[in-house]
Design a protein around this motif. Structure first.
Motif, short mmCIF file in Angstrom:
data_model
loop_
_atom_site.label_atom_id
_atom_site.label_comp_id
_atom_site.label_asym_id
_atom_site.label_seq_id
_atom_site.Cartn_x
_atom_site.Cartn_y
_atom_site.Cartn_z
N THR A 290 -11.30 3.73 -19.47
CA THR A 290 -10.10 4.44 -20.20
C THR A 290 -10.76 6.03 -19.93
OG1 THR A 290 -10.01 3.00 -21.48
CG2 THR A 290 -9.08 4.85 -22.44
N VAL A 291 -11.89 6.15 -19.89
CA VAL A 291 -12.20 7.98 -20.18
C VAL A 291 -11.66 8.65 -18.70
CG1 VAL A 291 -14.38 9.54 -20.54
CG2 VAL A 291 -14.23 7.25 -21.46
N ALA A 292 -12.22 7.99 -17.39
CA ALA A 292 -12.07 7.75 -16.37
C ALA A 292 -10.00 8.10 -15.83
CB ALA A 292 -12.09 7.12 -15.89
N ALA A 293 -9.95 7.07 -16.59
CA ALA A 293 -8.31 7.67 -16.43
C ALA A 293 -7.18 8.86 -17.75
CB ALA A 293 -7.32 6.43 -16.94
N ALA A 294 -8.75 9.10 -18.26
CA ALA A 294 -7.61 10.47 -19.04
C ALA A 294 -7.86 11.43 -18.00
CB ALA A 294 -8.17 10.30 -20.66
N ARG A 295 -9.47 11.17 -17.83
CA ARG A 295 -9.90 12.34 -16.81
C ARG A 295 -9.33 12.85 -15.74
NH1 ARG A 295 -13.17 14.27 -12.88
NH2 ARG A 295 -12.96 12.34 -12.16
N LEU A 296 -8.34 11.97 -14.91
CA LEU A 296 -7.35 12.47 -14.15
C LEU A 296 -6.91 12.55 -14.18
CD1 LEU A 296 -8.28 8.90 -11.70
CD2 LEU A 296 -8.99 11.25 -11.39
N MET A 297 -5.98 12.83 -15.39
CA MET A 297 -4.30 13.33 -16.23
C MET A 297 -5.30 14.35 -16.77
SD MET A 297 -2.14 11.23 -16.42
CE MET A 297 -1.61 11.62 -17.48
#
Lengths: 129, 287
Positions: B222-229
């Motif tokens: 989840t953290v990685a996906a948010a960072r990509l955004m």
């Protein structure tokens, strides 16, 4: 042949991916962008992928690679506008693009780039002084 | 299978008697739920079922045949309504099984030849058993649908994303994190990031009872996906026991900012977005 346009905006290069990328297109972009960074002495690159709806592992890796290459050429790179579905796909594919800066939209990306470049300028200034 | 016109004829001729007996036996049965269903409604359902049954029994086919479709449709309808009313499976099935006695009575009083008698009774009992089982299955299915729907609703309800401040979102997680929930959590969070343009998301895991390697992996995803955004994540609400577990399991959370409480996380988020909170002197009421 189809190409992704690269626009020069002051110090920055703006790459807007408006179509779904296929493998050949991504390779062309990689060539074009590295060439333009050197030619225009760009300090920052903004890659806008807000229209990109479909990614596979290759395109995901290419995005990461292009960003890393730009950094090697001494241009700060920010990937902006990634869609939620694309972000989830990339994470599921294990491509969380470590080391690539990201921002929500072009506005925020430009702000981030400016901040980075300023920071770098002051850091260089200290070294020089 | 030969046509069972005789059986159908018998039932049709004795329709009123059968209906009367059947309704009576249903009314006397211990499984009757007078508080849930009116007597007139029961009578109406019984009458309709019996007439559909009479039509279908004529075909002489098993209940898998198309001839039984109207009967099955009707059963589907009443089972659904009974599930909603709160009937138990056996109470619903009794509706079918209680028809046996009156039907047998009629067959016995009409047919004199023992062979015929046995054959018809056997055919009737098979049919009614199958119909009863069908009702049981329908009942189960309806129940499962209800459970499934509730699960989905729970999933939706249990992952709220709230905006704490300009550019700051909070995601208080409550309950165990499994793959399905992580997916919903991730989607909700990313969607809200797009809507609000938030730069920082605080994931609060105070309500997550246990954190094992799988849950930690889901969190990191989840953290990685948010960072990509383009949004930074802070994980807060880590209880002492959970901190111990995380270290013992060898989960690497060094990439993520972690804070013990939501308040700490909020302060650091304010700092990063360039906002600040100050205490103002409380104005004393004039004496």
């Amino acid at each position: 042949m189809e190409r992704i346009p690269i626009l020069k905006m002051g110090n920055f290069l703006l790459v807007t991916v408006q179509v779904d990328m296929h493998d050949r297109l991504a390779m062309t972009l990689q060539d074009d962008l590295t060439g333009r960074i050197v030619k225009d002495h760009a300090h920052g690159v903004l890659i806008d992928i807000s229209s990109l709806e479909i990614v596979d592992s290759f395109i995901g890796r290419m995005i990461g690679n292009i960003a890393s290459m730009a950094r090697v050429l001494d241009a700060e790179t920010v990937v902006v506008g990634m869609r939620p579905a694309v972000a989830i796909t990339l994470v599921e594919l294990g491509l969380s693009l470590p080391g690539v800066r990201t921002a929500l939209n072009v506005d925020k990306g430009v702000e981030l780039l400016k901040g980075c470049i300023e920071q770098r300028a002051t850091a260089n200034g200290h070294v020089a002084g | 299978m030969e046509k069972r016109t005789k059986l159908a004829e018998m039932v049709r001729n004795q329709h009123d008697v059968i209906l009367k007996d059947w309704v009576e036996s249903q009314l006397n049965a211990t499984t009757l739920r007078r508080e849930l269903m009116k007597e007139s409604e029961l009578r109406e359902q019984s009458r309709e079922f019996l007439s559909l049954y009479t039509q279908s029994v004529q075909s002489g086919e098993g209940i898998g045949d198309a001839a039984w479709k109207p009967v099955k449709d009707f059963l589907g309808q009443i089972t659904r309504s009974r599930v909603l009313l709160g009937f138990t499976p056996s109470e619903t099935a009794t509706f079918i099984f209680s028809l046996k006695q009156p039907l047998f009575d009629v067959i016995r009083s009409t047919l004199k030849d023992p062979k015929e008698l046995v054959a018809d009774i056997w055919a009737t009992t098979t049919l009614l058993d199958n119909l009863g089982l069908y009702v049981m299955e329908l009942h189960q299915q309806n129940r499962e649908e209800v459970i499934h729907r509730q699960q989905e609703e729970l999933l939706e309800l249990s992952t709220p994303v709230v905006q704490l401040f300009e550019n700051i979102l909070a995601l208080p997680l409550i309950g165990t994190l499994d793959s399905a929930r992580t997916q919903v959590v991730m989607e909700n969070l990313l969607q809200r990031i797009v809507e609000t343009g938030a730069m920082i998301a605080i994931i609060d895991i105070t309500g997550v009872p246990t954190v094992d390697t799988l849950v930690a992996q889901h969190l990191l995803k989840t953290v990685a996906a948010a960072r990509l955004m383009g949004a930074d994540c802070i994980i807060s609400g880590i209880r002492p026991q959970i901190a111990q577990t995380i270290v013992h399991l060898g989960v690497d959370l060094s990439e993520v900012t972690t804070k013990a409480t939501l308040a700490d996380a909020f302060m650091i988020a304010l700092q990063r977005t360039g906002a600040s909170v100050t205490k103002s002197a409380v104005s004393q009421p004039k004496g």
